[in-house]
Design a protein around this motif. Structure first.
Motif, mmCIF file in Angstrom:
data_model
loop_
_atom_site.group_PDB
_atom_site.id
_atom_site.type_symbol
_atom_site.label_atom_id
_atom_site.label_comp_id
_atom_site.label_asym_id
_atom_site.label_seq_id
_atom_site.Cartn_x
_atom_site.Cartn_y
_atom_site.Cartn_z
ATOM 1 N N GLU A 18 53.404 98.109 96.669
ATOM 2 C CA GLU A 18 53.398 96.640 96.590
ATOM 3 C C GLU A 18 53.455 96.014 97.986
ATOM 4 O O GLU A 18 52.716 95.065 98.281
ATOM 5 C CB GLU A 18 54.573 96.151 95.748
ATOM 6 C CG GLU A 18 54.381 96.324 94.257
ATOM 7 C CD GLU A 18 55.412 95.553 93.452
ATOM 8 O OE1 GLU A 18 56.130 94.713 94.032
ATOM 9 O OE2 GLU A 18 55.500 95.795 92.235
ATOM 10 N N ALA A 19 54.330 96.538 98.848
ATOM 11 C CA ALA A 19 54.442 95.997 100.201
ATOM 12 C C ALA A 19 53.148 96.224 100.982
ATOM 13 O O ALA A 19 52.727 95.362 101.763
ATOM 14 C CB ALA A 19 55.618 96.639 100.932
ATOM 15 N N SER A 20 52.502 97.368 100.762
ATOM 16 C CA SER A 20 51.245 97.669 101.453
ATOM 17 C C SER A 20 50.157 96.689 101.045
ATOM 18 O O SER A 20 49.372 96.230 101.886
ATOM 19 C CB SER A 20 50.803 99.100 101.144
ATOM 20 O OG SER A 20 51.749 100.037 101.596
ATOM 21 N N TRP A 21 50.096 96.377 99.748
ATOM 22 C CA TRP A 21 49.086 95.440 99.276
ATOM 23 C C TRP A 21 49.316 94.040 99.860
ATOM 24 O O TRP A 21 48.384 93.398 100.345
ATOM 25 C CB TRP A 21 49.113 95.389 97.749
ATOM 26 C CG TRP A 21 48.362 94.239 97.152
ATOM 27 C CD1 TRP A 21 48.865 93.189 96.441
ATOM 28 C CD2 TRP A 21 46.942 94.012 97.223
ATOM 29 N NE1 TRP A 21 47.873 92.328 96.066
ATOM 30 C CE2 TRP A 21 46.679 92.802 96.527
ATOM 31 C CE3 TRP A 21 45.877 94.705 97.803
ATOM 32 C CZ2 TRP A 21 45.398 92.275 96.397
ATOM 33 C CZ3 TRP A 21 44.603 94.177 97.671
ATOM 34 C CH2 TRP A 21 44.367 92.985 96.979
ATOM 35 N N ARG A 22 50.542 93.582 99.853
ATOM 36 C CA ARG A 22 50.836 92.244 100.389
ATOM 37 C C ARG A 22 50.601 92.203 101.900
ATOM 38 O O ARG A 22 50.080 91.217 102.426
ATOM 39 C CB ARG A 22 52.277 91.845 100.057
ATOM 40 C CG ARG A 22 52.521 91.633 98.570
ATOM 41 C CD ARG A 22 54.002 91.393 98.299
ATOM 42 N NE ARG A 22 54.297 91.431 96.886
ATOM 43 C CZ ARG A 22 54.633 90.374 96.139
ATOM 44 N NH1 ARG A 22 54.689 89.184 96.697
ATOM 45 N NH2 ARG A 22 54.890 90.499 94.865
ATOM 46 N N PHE A 23 50.993 93.272 102.584
ATOM 47 C CA PHE A 23 50.743 93.339 104.026
ATOM 48 C C PHE A 23 49.252 93.240 104.320
ATOM 49 O O PHE A 23 48.827 92.482 105.211
ATOM 50 C CB PHE A 23 51.291 94.648 104.591
ATOM 51 C CG PHE A 23 50.724 95.013 105.936
ATOM 52 C CD1 PHE A 23 51.169 94.373 107.086
ATOM 53 C CD2 PHE A 23 49.737 95.980 106.052
ATOM 54 C CE1 PHE A 23 50.644 94.703 108.325
ATOM 55 C CE2 PHE A 23 49.205 96.310 107.287
ATOM 56 C CZ PHE A 23 49.661 95.673 108.431
ATOM 57 N N THR A 24 48.448 93.979 103.574
ATOM 58 C CA THR A 24 47.003 93.971 103.798
ATOM 59 C C THR A 24 46.420 92.584 103.565
ATOM 60 O O THR A 24 45.609 92.095 104.365
ATOM 61 C CB THR A 24 46.309 94.989 102.876
ATOM 62 O OG1 THR A 24 46.859 96.290 103.112
ATOM 63 C CG2 THR A 24 44.810 95.023 103.118
ATOM 64 N N PHE A 25 46.847 91.932 102.479
ATOM 65 C CA PHE A 25 46.307 90.598 102.212
ATOM 66 C C PHE A 25 46.725 89.611 103.286
ATOM 67 O O PHE A 25 45.897 88.857 103.816
ATOM 68 C CB PHE A 25 46.744 90.076 100.849
ATOM 69 C CG PHE A 25 46.307 88.654 100.623
ATOM 70 C CD1 PHE A 25 45.023 88.381 100.199
ATOM 71 C CD2 PHE A 25 47.165 87.586 100.883
ATOM 72 C CE1 PHE A 25 44.587 87.062 100.028
ATOM 73 C CE2 PHE A 25 46.740 86.273 100.719
ATOM 74 C CZ PHE A 25 45.447 86.020 100.283
ATOM 75 N N MET A 84 43.306 91.397 91.102
ATOM 76 C CA MET A 84 44.100 92.371 90.362
ATOM 77 C C MET A 84 43.372 93.715 90.269
ATOM 78 O O MET A 84 43.995 94.779 90.369
ATOM 79 C CB MET A 84 44.422 91.824 88.969
ATOM 80 C CG MET A 84 45.319 90.585 89.005
ATOM 81 S SD MET A 84 45.605 89.842 87.393
ATOM 82 C CE MET A 84 46.667 91.080 86.646
ATOM 83 N N VAL A 85 42.062 93.671 90.092
ATOM 84 C CA VAL A 85 41.272 94.904 90.049
ATOM 85 C C VAL A 85 41.278 95.577 91.422
ATOM 86 O O VAL A 85 41.489 96.793 91.544
ATOM 87 C CB VAL A 85 39.828 94.608 89.599
ATOM 88 C CG1 VAL A 85 38.960 95.854 89.723
ATOM 89 C CG2 VAL A 85 39.815 94.089 88.163
ATOM 90 N N ILE A 86 41.054 94.777 92.468
ATOM 91 C CA ILE A 86 41.048 95.320 93.828
ATOM 92 C C ILE A 86 42.409 95.922 94.166
ATOM 93 O O ILE A 86 42.501 96.971 94.812
ATOM 94 C CB ILE A 86 40.681 94.213 94.836
ATOM 95 C CG1 ILE A 86 39.233 93.761 94.604
ATOM 96 C CG2 ILE A 86 40.856 94.705 96.264
ATOM 97 C CD1 ILE A 86 38.832 92.573 95.457
ATOM 98 N N ARG A 87 43.466 95.270 93.711
ATOM 99 C CA ARG A 87 44.811 95.780 93.997
ATOM 100 C C ARG A 87 45.016 97.155 93.386
ATOM 101 O O ARG A 87 45.572 98.047 94.034
ATOM 102 C CB ARG A 87 45.860 94.799 93.463
ATOM 103 C CG ARG A 87 47.278 95.324 93.587
ATOM 104 C CD ARG A 87 48.290 94.330 93.070
ATOM 105 N NE ARG A 87 49.620 94.910 93.083
ATOM 106 C CZ ARG A 87 50.732 94.245 92.776
ATOM 107 N NH1 ARG A 87 50.660 92.971 92.446
ATOM 108 N NH2 ARG A 87 51.907 94.849 92.803
ATOM 109 N N GLY A 93 43.592 82.128 94.771
ATOM 110 C CA GLY A 93 43.318 83.258 93.875
ATOM 111 C C GLY A 93 44.361 84.352 94.017
ATOM 112 O O GLY A 93 44.792 84.960 93.029
ATOM 113 N N PHE A 94 44.797 84.599 95.260
ATOM 114 C CA PHE A 94 45.810 85.627 95.493
ATOM 115 C C PHE A 94 47.128 85.260 94.824
ATOM 116 O O PHE A 94 47.760 86.103 94.170
ATOM 117 C CB PHE A 94 46.014 85.804 96.992
ATOM 118 C CG PHE A 94 47.113 86.777 97.337
ATOM 119 C CD1 PHE A 94 46.933 88.130 97.169
ATOM 120 C CD2 PHE A 94 48.333 86.325 97.830
ATOM 121 C CE1 PHE A 94 47.941 89.030 97.476
ATOM 122 C CE2 PHE A 94 49.339 87.209 98.149
ATOM 123 C CZ PHE A 94 49.150 88.567 97.967
#
Length: 368
Positions: A135-142, A50-53, A188-189
């Motif tokens: 939000e989409a960028s974060w999920r794509f990256t993960f 959550m912090v990294i996000r 964790g994700f």
């Protein structure tokens, strides 16, 4: 009483083949085995995610949105009307005709004015395009990193090339560091998604999102506890292989790059068909259903685990039918871009996980 329940829940015959007990999976002589207690580490990992996000969305996703020309539409703010605002926040965002008449009497406004106020108020609450993009960028990256991390963890393993090797020595399988971190990071994700669901974009399927995250956590945790880790890592890799294409299509859709969105969607459809309708049923599912019977007599978790996978495959077929239908419309020119389907795909993914969770609960109740 709690001890009795715990002993019953962790009964050897429920989780393990006939001649194996939990004592056989105790760490010894430098060999480490998966344990349910290991899963506690996923909670602090979720907080770290959550912090990294937050850092990622501010310092990476936001500048990227500006670079791609993502702009939010200017929305008019509704005039303050305490009576209407109170009804909007406490009763309903879409008042019925009888409610509109009552509100007209309380405020002295016409029916048209009340309806316009609620329409603009709903529009005001719609999530911004920038928020959707981040939000989409974060999920794509993960998903992208998770896929390649999983590939790196598996590419040198014999069971990656010969799936029968995933059951060699089962259930006394030594835990590898790469397997440990692959599982912990994935769990964790999904915990972080569950914790942040209240602050994320609230869509119509808000409750389903919560159930989806819980179902995913339960399914991954189950495979860890019963030491189906080799099969679990392969299954996670297969599913991660197409998710980042879907999220990248969303990114370009929000940026207004419709042709790029369409092209990535076609790639996503091809990867999905290959991984979910070919590799998963004809290699992985076949190996988890047929080959173990030559090693040990079937037990509860064998039926339980494969039952979940079979139901998941049926849902893959339903999802694939929707994707192929949209791809056909692209080829015939009946639709101009894929943006209208992206939300439906996410909802169908949630429906798949929910159905698997329901099936698992029904299986447990039926047997006991």
């Amino acid at each position: 009483m709690l001890r009795t329940v715990s002993d019953w829940f962790w009964w050897d015959r429920l989780w393990l083949p006939g001649n194996v007990t939990w004592s056989d999976l105790q760490d010894r002589d430098g060999r480490v085995y998966a344990k349910a207690a290991d899963l506690w580490v996923t909670l602090p990992l979720a907080l770290l995610f959550m912090v990294i996000r937050q850092i990622f969305e501010i310092w990476v996703a936001t500048p990227l949105a500006r670079l791609l020309g993502v702009k939010d539409q200017t929305r008019l703010k509704v005039p303050p009307r305490p009576v209407l605002e109170n009804f909007y926040t406490t009763t309903s965002k879409r008042p019925k005709p009888a409610d509109v008449d009552a509100l007209c009497k309380k405020t002295g406004c016409s029916v048209r004015q009340v309806e316009r106020w609620f329409r603009r108020r709903r529009n005001q609450d719609r999530p911004s395009l920038l928020k959707k993009f981040r939000e989409a960028s974060w999920r794509f990256t993960f998903y992208l990193l998770a896929f390649f991390a999983g590939l790196a963890a598996l590419i040198d393993k014999p069971w990656f090339y010969n799936l029968k090797d995933m059951w060699k020595g089962f259930p006394v399988l030594v835990l590898l560091p790469s397997q440990y971190w692959y599982y912990m990071i994935e769990l964790g994700f999904y915990w972080s998604l569950l914790f942040s669901v209240a602050s994320d974009i609230k869509r119509k399927d808000f409750k389903e999102q919560i159930v989806h995250h819980i179902a995913t956590i339960v399914l991954i945790s189950l495979s860890w506890c019963v030491n189906f880790i080799r099969a679990g890592t392969l299954i996670m890799l297969v599913h991660d292989s197409s998710d980042y294409f879907l999220e990248s299509a969303k990114i370009f859709n929000y940026a207004g790059w419709k042709k790029t969105c369409n092209a990535i969607f076609i790639v996503f459809a091809a990867v999905f068909i290959i991984t979910r309708l070919v590799i998963f049923p004809f290699w992985i599912l076949h190996c988890t259903v047929v080959y173990p019977l030559s090693i040990y007599p079937p037990f509860f978790v064998y039926y339980f685990f494969n039952g979940l996978l079979m139901v998941l495959q049926l849902l893959h077929l339903f999802w694939a039918a929707l994707i192929l239908r949209m791809a056909h419309k692209f080829m015939t020119g009946k639709v101009r871009h894929a943006s209208g389907l992206l939300g439906n795909l996410a909802a169908l993914r949630m429906a798949a996980r929910i159905a698997v969770l329901e099936f698992s609960l029904l299986s447990y109740i039926y047997i006991f």
